[in-house]
Design a protein around this motif. Sequence first.
Motif, PDB file in Angstrom:
ATOM      1  N   LEU A   4     -33.989  -7.654 -14.109  1.00 10.50           N
ATOM      2  CA  LEU A   4     -35.122  -8.298 -13.428  1.00 10.50           C
ATOM      3  C   LEU A   4     -34.890  -8.097 -11.936  1.00 10.50           C
ATOM      4  O   LEU A   4     -34.197  -8.873 -11.280  1.00 10.50           O
ATOM      5  N   LEU A   5     -35.464  -7.008 -11.419  1.00 10.56           N
ATOM      6  CA  LEU A   5     -35.232  -6.655 -10.012  1.00 10.56           C
ATOM      7  C   LEU A   5     -36.389  -7.057  -9.116  1.00 10.56           C
ATOM      8  O   LEU A   5     -36.220  -7.209  -7.903  1.00 10.56           O
ATOM      9  N   GLY A   6     -37.569  -7.197  -9.692  1.00  9.09           N
ATOM     10  CA  GLY A   6     -38.726  -7.567  -8.884  1.00  9.09           C
ATOM     11  C   GLY A   6     -39.926  -7.861  -9.762  1.00  9.09           C
ATOM     12  O   GLY A   6     -39.894  -7.627 -10.975  1.00  9.09           O
ATOM     13  N   ILE A   7     -40.983  -8.359  -9.130  1.00  7.49           N
ATOM     14  CA  ILE A   7     -42.233  -8.623  -9.838  1.00  7.49           C
ATOM     15  C   ILE A   7     -43.034  -7.330  -9.985  1.00  7.49           C
ATOM     16  O   ILE A   7     -43.778  -7.148 -10.940  1.00  7.49           O
ATOM     17  N   GLU A   8     -42.847  -6.408  -9.031  1.00  5.52           N
ATOM     18  CA  GLU A   8     -43.693  -5.209  -8.965  1.00  5.52           C
ATOM     19  C   GLU A   8     -43.828  -4.481 -10.309  1.00  5.52           C
ATOM     20  O   GLU A   8     -44.939  -4.155 -10.710  1.00  5.52           O
ATOM     21  N   PRO A   9     -42.719  -4.228 -11.058  1.00  8.33           N
ATOM     22  CA  PRO A   9     -42.891  -3.461 -12.299  1.00  8.33           C
ATOM     23  C   PRO A   9     -43.388  -4.285 -13.492  1.00  8.33           C
ATOM     24  O   PRO A   9     -43.625  -3.713 -14.561  1.00  8.33           O
ATOM     25  N   LEU A  10     -43.534  -5.587 -13.348  1.00  7.77           N
ATOM     26  CA  LEU A  10     -43.875  -6.425 -14.508  1.00  7.77           C
ATOM     27  C   LEU A  10     -45.363  -6.340 -14.846  1.00  7.77           C
ATOM     28  O   LEU A  10     -46.222  -6.324 -13.965  1.00  7.77           O
ATOM     29  N   ALA A 121     -26.889  -6.435 -17.356  1.00  6.57           N
ATOM     30  CA  ALA A 121     -28.221  -6.802 -16.853  1.00  6.57           C
ATOM     31  C   ALA A 121     -28.077  -7.411 -15.460  1.00  6.57           C
ATOM     32  O   ALA A 121     -27.210  -8.253 -15.227  1.00  6.57           O
ATOM     33  N   VAL A 122     -28.914  -6.975 -14.518  1.00  7.00           N
ATOM     34  CA  VAL A 122     -28.864  -7.484 -13.148  1.00  7.00           C
ATOM     35  C   VAL A 122     -30.133  -8.284 -12.861  1.00  7.00           C
ATOM     36  O   VAL A 122     -31.240  -7.844 -13.168  1.00  7.00           O
ATOM     37  N   LEU A 123     -29.941  -9.471 -12.284  1.00  6.07           N
ATOM     38  CA  LEU A 123     -31.081 -10.305 -11.874  1.00  6.07           C
ATOM     39  C   LEU A 123     -31.061 -10.431 -10.360  1.00  6.07           C
ATOM     40  O   LEU A 123     -30.043 -10.825  -9.771  1.00  6.07           O
ATOM     41  N   ASN A 124     -32.169 -10.097  -9.739  1.00  4.91           N
ATOM     42  CA  ASN A 124     -32.291 -10.174  -8.280  1.00  4.91           C
ATOM     43  C   ASN A 124     -32.548 -11.633  -7.874  1.00  4.91           C
ATOM     44  O   ASN A 124     -33.577 -12.206  -8.220  1.00  4.91           O
ATOM     45  N   ALA A 125     -31.607 -12.204  -7.128  1.00 12.25           N
ATOM     46  CA  ALA A 125     -31.751 -13.589  -6.650  1.00 12.25           C
ATOM     47  C   ALA A 125     -32.239 -13.608  -5.200  1.00 12.25           C
ATOM     48  O   ALA A 125     -32.082 -14.607  -4.500  1.00 12.25           O
ATOM     49  N   GLY A 126     -32.850 -12.488  -4.769  1.00  8.76           N
ATOM     50  CA  GLY A 126     -33.377 -12.377  -3.402  1.00  8.76           C
ATOM     51  C   GLY A 126     -32.677 -11.279  -2.645  1.00  8.76           C
ATOM     52  O   GLY A 126     -31.457 -11.352  -2.463  1.00  8.76           O
ATOM     53  N   ASP A 127     -33.422 -10.221  -2.239  1.00 12.62           N
ATOM     54  CA  ASP A 127     -32.814  -9.132  -1.441  1.00 12.62           C
ATOM     55  C   ASP A 127     -33.635  -8.928  -0.169  1.00 12.62           C
ATOM     56  O   ASP A 127     -34.764  -8.445  -0.202  1.00 12.62           O
ATOM     57  N   GLY A 128     -33.026  -9.308   0.954  1.00 16.81           N
ATOM     58  CA  GLY A 128     -33.662  -9.114   2.266  1.00 16.81           C
ATOM     59  C   GLY A 128     -35.095  -9.615   2.287  1.00 16.81           C
ATOM     60  O   GLY A 128     -35.383 -10.727   1.842  1.00 16.81           O
ATOM     61  N   LYS A 129     -35.995  -8.738   2.792  1.00 17.80           N
ATOM     62  CA  LYS A 129     -37.416  -9.094   2.865  1.00 17.80           C
ATOM     63  C   LYS A 129     -38.171  -8.569   1.650  1.00 17.80           C
ATOM     64  O   LYS A 129     -39.385  -8.583   1.623  1.00 17.80           O
ATOM     65  N   HIS A 130     -37.430  -8.050   0.656  1.00 19.46           N
ATOM     66  CA  HIS A 130     -38.064  -7.279  -0.414  1.00 19.46           C
ATOM     67  C   HIS A 130     -38.650  -8.138  -1.527  1.00 19.46           C
ATOM     68  O   HIS A 130     -39.869  -8.288  -1.614  1.00 19.46           O
ATOM     69  N   GLU A 131     -37.800  -8.725  -2.384  1.00 15.59           N
ATOM     70  CA  GLU A 131     -38.319  -9.477  -3.535  1.00 15.59           C
ATOM     71  C   GLU A 131     -37.421 -10.679  -3.848  1.00 15.59           C
ATOM     72  O   GLU A 131     -36.211 -10.674  -3.573  1.00 15.59           O
ATOM     73  N   HIS A 132     -38.040 -11.694  -4.426  1.00 11.50           N
ATOM     74  CA  HIS A 132     -37.326 -12.865  -4.947  1.00 11.50           C
ATOM     75  C   HIS A 132     -38.070 -13.231  -6.239  1.00 11.50           C
ATOM     76  O   HIS A 132     -38.820 -14.205  -6.285  1.00 11.50           O
ATOM     77  N   PRO A 133     -37.863 -12.408  -7.304  1.00 15.06           N
ATOM     78  CA  PRO A 133     -38.733 -12.530  -8.477  1.00 15.06           C
ATOM     79  C   PRO A 133     -38.681 -13.878  -9.187  1.00 15.06           C
ATOM     80  O   PRO A 133     -39.725 -14.384  -9.622  1.00 15.06           O
ATOM     81  N   THR A 134     -37.480 -14.470  -9.316  1.00 17.27           N
ATOM     82  CA  THR A 134     -37.442 -15.743 -10.049  1.00 17.27           C
ATOM     83  C   THR A 134     -38.125 -16.855  -9.251  1.00 17.27           C
ATOM     84  O   THR A 134     -38.632 -17.814  -9.821  1.00 17.27           O
ATOM     85  N   MET A 296     -32.877 -15.089 -18.267  1.00 10.19           N
ATOM     86  CA  MET A 296     -31.588 -14.635 -18.803  1.00 10.19           C
ATOM     87  C   MET A 296     -31.640 -14.531 -20.329  1.00 10.19           C
ATOM     88  O   MET A 296     -31.029 -13.630 -20.909  1.00 10.19           O
ATOM     89  N   ASP A 297     -32.377 -15.418 -20.988  1.00 14.38           N
ATOM     90  CA  ASP A 297     -32.561 -15.356 -22.439  1.00 14.38           C
ATOM     91  C   ASP A 297     -33.198 -14.013 -22.810  1.00 14.38           C
ATOM     92  O   ASP A 297     -32.686 -13.279 -23.679  1.00 14.38           O
ATOM     93  N   LEU A 298     -34.289 -13.649 -22.142  1.00 18.44           N
ATOM     94  CA  LEU A 298     -35.005 -12.411 -22.493  1.00 18.44           C
ATOM     95  C   LEU A 298     -34.158 -11.177 -22.210  1.00 18.44           C
ATOM     96  O   LEU A 298     -34.120 -10.244 -23.012  1.00 18.44           O
ATOM     97  N   LEU A 299     -33.449 -11.177 -21.078  1.00 20.59           N
ATOM     98  CA  LEU A 299     -32.598 -10.015 -20.771  1.00 20.59           C
ATOM     99  C   LEU A 299     -31.437  -9.915 -21.763  1.00 20.59           C
ATOM    100  O   LEU A 299     -31.045  -8.815 -22.163  1.00 20.59           O
ATOM    101  N   ALA A 300     -30.897 -11.062 -22.174  1.00 20.07           N
ATOM    102  CA  ALA A 300     -29.792 -11.040 -23.144  1.00 20.07           C
ATOM    103  C   ALA A 300     -30.274 -10.512 -24.495  1.00 20.07           C
ATOM    104  O   ALA A 300     -29.539  -9.794 -25.183  1.00 20.07           O
TER     105      ALA A 300
END
Length: 314
Positions: A4-10, A121-134, A296-300
């Motif tokens: 889960l790296l961002g909202i963009e691909p969802l 599995a990697v979850l983005n918890a916020g990267d710079g100005k880019h995305e904070h999907p959760t 995390m459930d879905l990624l697992a």
Amino acid sequence: AKHLLGIEPLHPTEITTLLDLADSYAEHNRRGIAHRDVLAGLTQINMFFENSTRTQASFELAGKRLGADVMNMGMQASSVKKGETLIDTALTLNAMRPDLLVVRHPHSGAVDLLAQKVNCAVLNAGDGKHEHPTQALLDALTIRRAKGRLHRLSIAICGDIAHSRVARSNIMLLGKMENRIRLIAPPTLMPSGVADFGVEVFENMEEGLKDVDVVMMLRLQKERMDGGFIPSEREYFHRYGLDAAKLAHAKPDAIVMHPGPMNRGVEIDGNIADDINRSVIQEQVEMGVAVRMAAMDLLAQNLRAARGPQEVMV
Ligand code: CP
């Protein structure tokens, strides 16, 4: 998906599936029902290269409620301070065979890069100005529970949009779900080309807030202004701080949101933030745990399906 790296691909259906699961976790959390079988036998490592209260604590709680072995890397005390790079740090942790890696980093794109180097599995918890999907997902769940729907709402996102990963992820998510989005900011804090995202742009709070269903306030991200224009807090509050007079332009039942951390008296009047008839700020925090459990459930589930049954013996 693997990460889960961002909202963009969802896709909107993936967002709805995740929110439905998070909604049921939210109800179970309220009733004290844990689900320790869901991530049992899996290892979750939280790596926060930037400060956090809400995201770090809720990812930790979410993992523990689902039965994962959770480790918080104290990045301030890590060998990053001795010059180890992000990638070498990631490869080192990857060698310890984690299943879920939760990463916050001050540089846009750093979490995507890291995801290419590890086999968990990697979850983005916020990267710079880019995305904070959760964050966008927990905001969406909060809106859906308060308004009974997540489409055809008029939603104002106000303040420092230029430096905000929260705004970026929310614009994408709320746009995918067919809401009307209004961005309100001084020109210096409005990113260029933002109108291409199908949003309306306002400089004036009173005009921008007119008849909206949701008012989402943002913090001035001074740490990302790199010496550029920083407005005076007094002047900023006068023109862009949410107070009762400005909120009166929104619909009478409009909800007030803020992702936190909040600067009272800068972007929001403390009385509005504390008004339980309007503010859903504490509900946002509560939904943060449920959304991170669902993610995390879905990624697992995907991880287990990809690995096959022999590797997931508990
Ligand atoms: N909203 C949010 O990301 O808060 P923290 O920085 O405290 O995690």
